[in-house]
Design a protein around this motif. Structure first.
Motif, PDB file in Angstrom:
ATOM      1  N   GLN A 263      50.137  -9.056 -47.941  1.00  0.00           N
ATOM      2  CA  GLN A 263      49.043  -9.268 -48.990  1.00  0.00           C
ATOM      3  C   GLN A 263      49.485  -8.581 -50.116  1.00  0.00           C
ATOM      4  N   SER A 264      50.459  -7.690 -49.992  1.00  0.00           N
ATOM      5  CA  SER A 264      50.713  -7.086 -51.369  1.00  0.00           C
ATOM      6  C   SER A 264      51.954  -7.301 -52.270  1.00  0.00           C
ATOM      7  N   GLY A 265      52.720  -8.368 -51.776  1.00  0.00           N
ATOM      8  CA  GLY A 265      53.992  -8.681 -52.218  1.00  0.00           C
ATOM      9  C   GLY A 265      54.165 -10.154 -52.361  1.00  0.00           C
ATOM     10  N   ASP A 266      55.145 -10.455 -52.796  1.00  0.00           N
ATOM     11  CA  ASP A 266      55.363 -11.893 -53.054  1.00  0.00           C
ATOM     12  C   ASP A 266      56.394 -12.600 -51.800  1.00  0.00           C
ATOM     13  N   ALA A 267      56.913 -11.892 -51.369  1.00  0.00           N
ATOM     14  CA  ALA A 267      57.666 -12.158 -50.148  1.00  0.00           C
ATOM     15  C   ALA A 267      56.985 -12.955 -49.297  1.00  0.00           C
ATOM     16  N   GLU A 268      57.592 -14.050 -48.492  1.00  0.00           N
ATOM     17  CA  GLU A 268      56.928 -14.875 -47.207  1.00  0.00           C
ATOM     18  C   GLU A 268      56.654 -13.892 -46.083  1.00  0.00           C
ATOM     19  N   PRO A 269      55.748 -14.155 -45.174  1.00  0.00           N
ATOM     20  CA  PRO A 269      55.565 -13.486 -44.068  1.00  0.00           C
ATOM     21  C   PRO A 269      56.843 -13.272 -43.214  1.00  0.00           C
ATOM     22  N   TYR A 270      57.475 -14.364 -42.991  1.00  0.00           N
ATOM     23  CA  TYR A 270      58.694 -14.206 -42.280  1.00  0.00           C
ATOM     24  C   TYR A 270      59.754 -13.170 -42.632  1.00  0.00           C
ATOM     25  N   GLU A 271      59.725 -13.162 -44.181  1.00  0.00           N
ATOM     26  CA  GLU A 271      60.723 -12.162 -44.733  1.00  0.00           C
ATOM     27  C   GLU A 271      60.184 -10.591 -44.456  1.00  0.00           C
ATOM     28  N   ASN A 272      58.999 -10.455 -44.705  1.00  0.00           N
ATOM     29  CA  ASN A 272      58.300  -9.214 -44.486  1.00  0.00           C
ATOM     30  C   ASN A 272      58.601  -8.884 -42.867  1.00  0.00           C
ATOM     31  N   ALA A 273      58.360  -9.821 -41.958  1.00  0.00           N
ATOM     32  CA  ALA A 273      58.849  -9.482 -40.817  1.00  0.00           C
ATOM     33  C   ALA A 273      60.103  -8.969 -40.474  1.00  0.00           C
ATOM     34  N   LYS A 274      60.939  -9.672 -40.951  1.00  0.00           N
ATOM     35  CA  LYS A 274      62.302  -9.450 -40.681  1.00  0.00           C
ATOM     36  C   LYS A 274      62.606  -7.959 -41.116  1.00  0.00           C
ATOM     37  N   GLN A 275      62.027  -7.630 -42.374  1.00  0.00           N
ATOM     38  CA  GLN A 275      62.240  -6.365 -42.962  1.00  0.00           C
ATOM     39  C   GLN A 275      61.616  -5.305 -42.154  1.00  0.00           C
ATOM     40  N   TRP A 276      60.285  -5.652 -41.684  1.00  0.00           N
ATOM     41  CA  TRP A 276      59.567  -4.669 -40.911  1.00  0.00           C
ATOM     42  C   TRP A 276      60.612  -4.376 -39.516  1.00  0.00           C
ATOM     43  N   VAL A 277      61.012  -5.571 -38.736  1.00  0.00           N
ATOM     44  CA  VAL A 277      61.862  -5.340 -37.681  1.00  0.00           C
ATOM     45  C   VAL A 277      63.177  -4.458 -37.973  1.00  0.00           C
ATOM     46  N   GLU A 278      63.595  -4.745 -39.014  1.00  0.00           N
ATOM     47  CA  GLU A 278      64.844  -4.177 -39.352  1.00  0.00           C
ATOM     48  C   GLU A 278      64.765  -2.560 -39.677  1.00  0.00           C
ATOM     49  N   GLU A 279      63.439  -2.223 -40.229  1.00  0.00           N
ATOM     50  CA  GLU A 279      62.895  -0.907 -40.629  1.00  0.00           C
ATOM     51  C   GLU A 279      62.485  -0.096 -39.177  1.00  0.00           C
ATOM     52  N   ASN A 280      62.070  -0.711 -38.211  1.00  0.00           N
ATOM     53  CA  ASN A 280      61.645  -0.113 -37.051  1.00  0.00           C
ATOM     54  C   ASN A 280      62.292  -0.620 -35.654  1.00  0.00           C
ATOM     55  N   GLN A 281      63.719  -0.470 -35.872  1.00  0.00           N
ATOM     56  CA  GLN A 281      64.461  -0.482 -34.826  1.00  0.00           C
ATOM     57  C   GLN A 281      64.286   0.032 -33.428  1.00  0.00           C
ATOM     58  N   ASP A 282      63.680   1.364 -33.648  1.00  0.00           N
ATOM     59  CA  ASP A 282      63.377   2.306 -32.474  1.00  0.00           C
ATOM     60  C   ASP A 282      62.105   1.762 -31.570  1.00  0.00           C
ATOM     61  N   VAL A 283      61.214   1.045 -32.320  1.00  0.00           N
ATOM     62  CA  VAL A 283      60.197  -0.013 -31.738  1.00  0.00           C
ATOM     63  C   VAL A 283      60.873  -1.051 -30.975  1.00  0.00           C
ATOM     64  N   VAL A 284      61.676  -1.792 -31.894  1.00  0.00           N
ATOM     65  CA  VAL A 284      62.087  -3.249 -31.449  1.00  0.00           C
ATOM     66  C   VAL A 284      62.954  -3.158 -30.154  1.00  0.00           C
ATOM     67  N   GLN A 285      63.684  -1.966 -29.960  1.00  0.00           N
ATOM     68  CA  GLN A 285      64.417  -1.976 -29.038  1.00  0.00           C
ATOM     69  C   GLN A 285      63.904  -1.753 -27.619  1.00  0.00           C
ATOM     70  N   GLU A 286      62.739  -1.251 -27.729  1.00  0.00           N
ATOM     71  CA  GLU A 286      61.796  -1.249 -26.426  1.00  0.00           C
ATOM     72  C   GLU A 286      61.390  -2.653 -25.960  1.00  0.00           C
ATOM     73  N   TRP A 287      61.522  -3.514 -26.974  1.00  0.00           N
ATOM     74  CA  TRP A 287      61.079  -4.883 -26.563  1.00  0.00           C
ATOM     75  C   TRP A 287      62.145  -5.696 -26.146  1.00  0.00           C
ATOM     76  N   LEU A 288      63.517  -5.105 -26.364  1.00  0.00           N
ATOM     77  CA  LEU A 288      64.572  -5.847 -26.111  1.00  0.00           C
ATOM     78  C   LEU A 288      65.388  -5.584 -24.715  1.00  0.00           C
ATOM     79  N   PRO A 289      65.831  -6.427 -23.671  1.00  0.00           N
ATOM     80  CA  PRO A 289      66.581  -6.062 -22.566  1.00  0.00           C
ATOM     81  C   PRO A 289      67.637  -5.260 -22.949  1.00  0.00           C
ATOM     82  N   ALA A 290      68.071  -4.377 -22.091  1.00  0.00           N
ATOM     83  CA  ALA A 290      69.047  -3.396 -22.311  1.00  0.00           C
ATOM     84  C   ALA A 290      70.215  -4.047 -22.997  1.00  0.00           C
ATOM     85  N   GLU A 291      70.548  -5.267 -22.296  1.00  0.00           N
ATOM     86  CA  GLU A 291      72.085  -5.759 -22.747  1.00  0.00           C
ATOM     87  C   GLU A 291      71.812  -6.348 -24.079  1.00  0.00           C
ATOM     88  N   SER A 292      70.843  -6.642 -24.967  1.00  0.00           N
ATOM     89  CA  SER A 292      70.933  -6.886 -26.186  1.00  0.00           C
ATOM     90  C   SER A 292      70.874  -5.917 -27.301  1.00  0.00           C
TER      91      SER A 292
END
Length: 292
Positions: A263-292
């Motif tokens: 809501q606060s920027g000009d970036a598309e939701p997909y770009e914001n999602a990629k940024q959030w995923v990149e900045e929150n890898q500690d959370v994301v790694q809990e969702w990924l299988p160990a080999e990923s």
């Protein structure tokens, strides 16, 4: 945000690896694992979650297509196999009718978010505190409850509110999530009273000082959950994607971060999602299988 038609274009897995590409955590796997089809309803919360899941699946090496549909069509798509999954099922109340219709044709992976809420919301400065007071104060709100898209479960519940509270002066007006928040924005800027259909999590609560009206008849029910639903057969055909979808779980605060970015920027939701995923890898790694 790229949206492509639903299809069953599951690509054959490629055995070739991109030269030099590693399979370390935080990098996309080089193997072509196929395409995951995600459907969602155009609510700010589901735009956020679906794009985050898309970005995570892509990190794991999948192609991902996402398609915005009405709530009814979204459920239908996953039940027929036109969509692989949705992370946008509001249960047990909002989407109860849809689950009842297709429950034997889908797989419920359980909640990916706890702590949701549905109801009628007004600006904090509004004197009315309860749904039971609305009809007697209809002139304050121009006799209108500002709603969202007519196919939404929230709207069906609000129609029941109109009936059970015996409204004679208040009418429910359909629209969309965008038109509802636009009307709310305009009213607050002009210090006017307005009542809207609303849900938590939503970025509106971070932007404005709002309050839920009390619901003494408990038509909206208590807190809900947002569930992940997959088509039958996904676990056997795409086990890693299924495992990621099954592991996906986050908090309203985490979802709120992404919604505010949208809501606060000009970036598309997909770009914001990629940024959030990149900045929150500690959370994301809990969702990924160990080999990923």
């Amino acid at each position: 945000m790229t949206q492509q038609p639903l299809n069953r274009r599951i690509r054959a897995a490629s055995l070739a690896l991109i030269a030099g590409a590693g399979l370390t955590a935080g990098t996309a796997q080089a193997q072509d694992k196929g395409t995951v089809e995600l459907a969602y309803v155009e609510w700010s919360s589901e735009v956020a979650s679906t794009n985050v899941v898309r970005a995570v699946l892509e990190q794991a090496g999948y192609e991902v297509d996402i398609t915005s549909l009405s709530a009814a069509a979204m459920w239908q798509a996953v039940s027929t196999g036109d969509a692989d999954a949705i992370v946008a099922a509001w249960l047990p109340t909002t989407h109860a009718d849809y689950l009842e219709r297709v429950g034997d044709k889908v797989v419920d992976l359980g909640p990916n978010l706890n702590g949701t809420k549905l109801g009628l919301v007004v600006p904090a400065y509004t004197d009315v505190d309860s749904i039971a007071e609305l009809d007697a104060n209809a002139d304050t709100f121009d006799g209108t409850i500002t709603g969202i898209d007519p196919g939404a479960g929230l709207m069906s519940l609000t129609e029941k509110v109109v009936e059970q509270y015996d409204f004679e002066e208040m009418d429910l007006q359909s629209g969309s999530g965008a038109t509802m928040t636009a009307a709310l924005d305009s009213a607050i800027k002009n210090e006017q009273d307005i009542v809207v259909t609303a849900w938590t999590p939503h970025w509106m609560f971070a932007r404005w000082d709002l309050k839920y009206l009390e619901d003494p008849k408990d038509v909206y029910g208590g807190a809900e959950q947002i569930h992940t639903i997959t088509r039958q057969g996904l676990e056997e055909e795409m086990p890693e994607a299924y495992a990621i979808l099954d592991a996906f779980e986050w908090t309203p605060e985490q979802m709120g971060e992404v919604m505010l970015m949208n809501q606060s920027g000009d970036a598309e939701p997909y770009e914001n999602a990629k940024q959030w995923v990149e900045e929150n890898q500690d959370v994301v790694q809990e969702w990924l299988p160990a080999e990923s």
